[in-house]
Design an enzyme around this catalytic site. Structure first.
Site, short mmCIF file in Angstrom:
data_model
loop_
_atom_site.label_atom_id
_atom_site.label_comp_id
_atom_site.label_asym_id
_atom_site.label_seq_id
_atom_site.Cartn_x
_atom_site.Cartn_y
_atom_site.Cartn_z
N CYS A 21 0.88 -1.18 0.00
CA CYS A 21 0.00 0.00 0.00
C CYS A 21 0.91 1.23 0.00
CB CYS A 21 -0.98 -0.02 1.17
SG CYS A 21 -0.25 0.15 2.82
N ASN A 24 2.41 1.63 4.33
CA ASN A 24 2.62 0.37 5.05
C ASN A 24 2.29 0.50 6.53
OD1 ASN A 24 5.29 -1.89 5.87
ND2 ASN A 24 3.32 -2.44 5.01
N CYS A 26 -1.47 0.80 7.26
CA CYS A 26 -2.91 0.47 7.37
C CYS A 26 -3.24 -0.81 6.61
CB CYS A 26 -3.78 1.61 6.84
SG CYS A 26 -3.66 3.16 7.74
N ARG A 27 -3.49 -0.66 5.32
CA ARG A 27 -4.04 -1.75 4.52
C ARG A 27 -3.12 -2.94 4.38
NH1 ARG A 27 -5.25 1.78 -0.59
NH2 ARG A 27 -3.34 2.71 0.20
N SER A 28 -1.91 -2.74 3.87
CA SER A 28 -1.03 -3.89 3.63
C SER A 28 -0.59 -4.58 4.91
CB SER A 28 0.16 -3.52 2.74
OG SER A 28 0.99 -2.56 3.33
N ASP A 143 -8.24 3.49 1.07
CA ASP A 143 -7.33 3.89 2.13
C ASP A 143 -8.12 4.51 3.28
OD1 ASP A 143 -5.30 4.80 3.76
OD2 ASP A 143 -4.17 5.74 2.13
#
Length: 173
Positions: A21, A24, A26-28, A143
């Site tokens: 993401c 690095n 939140c999402r990934s 995001d």
């Protein structure tokens, strides 16, 4: 609507996956934590999965820092352990991974600009493995960073669903 997953690119042993993401945080890393737990659970059931999953960001703003507090809290509330994560930037040491999954189109473009052209076939959108994504136009993982807590819950639901399908595909590999 469900759709068939894309085929997995050929790979080595261990089969290495990197989730990408922007920062690095939140999402990934959420997907990294979920994927590693699902892989551990599959191994505990006796499945042979020689797979390593990690995550990185296309930007270096947060390198070395833990994941966003809101992302970590959503994971903890769902019985995941986010404590080991430290942000890192997507760089040459990750270019040779067997599968690179970008969380959104912007990061997909950034990854493709960095990865040698002969490895572009290894780069996909993360939700291309989402059984609910449907159709040819694979959606992004939004995001949640600038939004409220609900965005983190929504991302976790997408991540859990998509990662479960990805791990099942890896087990069939």
């Amino acid at each position: 609507m469900t759709t068939a997953s894309p085929s997995l690119p050929a790979g080595g042993s261990p089969y290495r996956v990197v989730l990408v993401c922007l920062g690095n945080i939140c999402r990934s890393p959420m997907a990294d934590v979920v994927a590693n737990r699902l892989l551990d659970e599959a191994r505990a059931r006796g499945e042979t999965l020689d797979v390593e999953v990690t995550s990185a960001g296309t930007a270096g703003w947060h390198v070395g820092r833990p994941m966003d507090d809101r992302a970590a809290e959503v994971l903890r509330r769902s019985s995941y352990d986010p404590s080991r994560h430290r942000a890192r930037q997507f760089g040459p040491e990750l270019f040779d991974h067997d599968l690179v999954l970008a969380m959104d189109r912007s990061n997909l473009v950034d990854v493709l600009a960095r990865v040698p052209a002969d490895r572009h076939d290894r780069v996909r959108l993360f939700r291309s493995f989402d059984p609910e994504a449907g159709g040819v136009d694979v959606p992004d993982v939004p995001d949640p960073y600038y939004g409220g807590d609900e965005g983190f819950h929504d991302v976790l639901a997408m991540v859990e669903r998509t990662t479960a399908h990805l791990v099942a595909e890896l087990a069939r590999r």
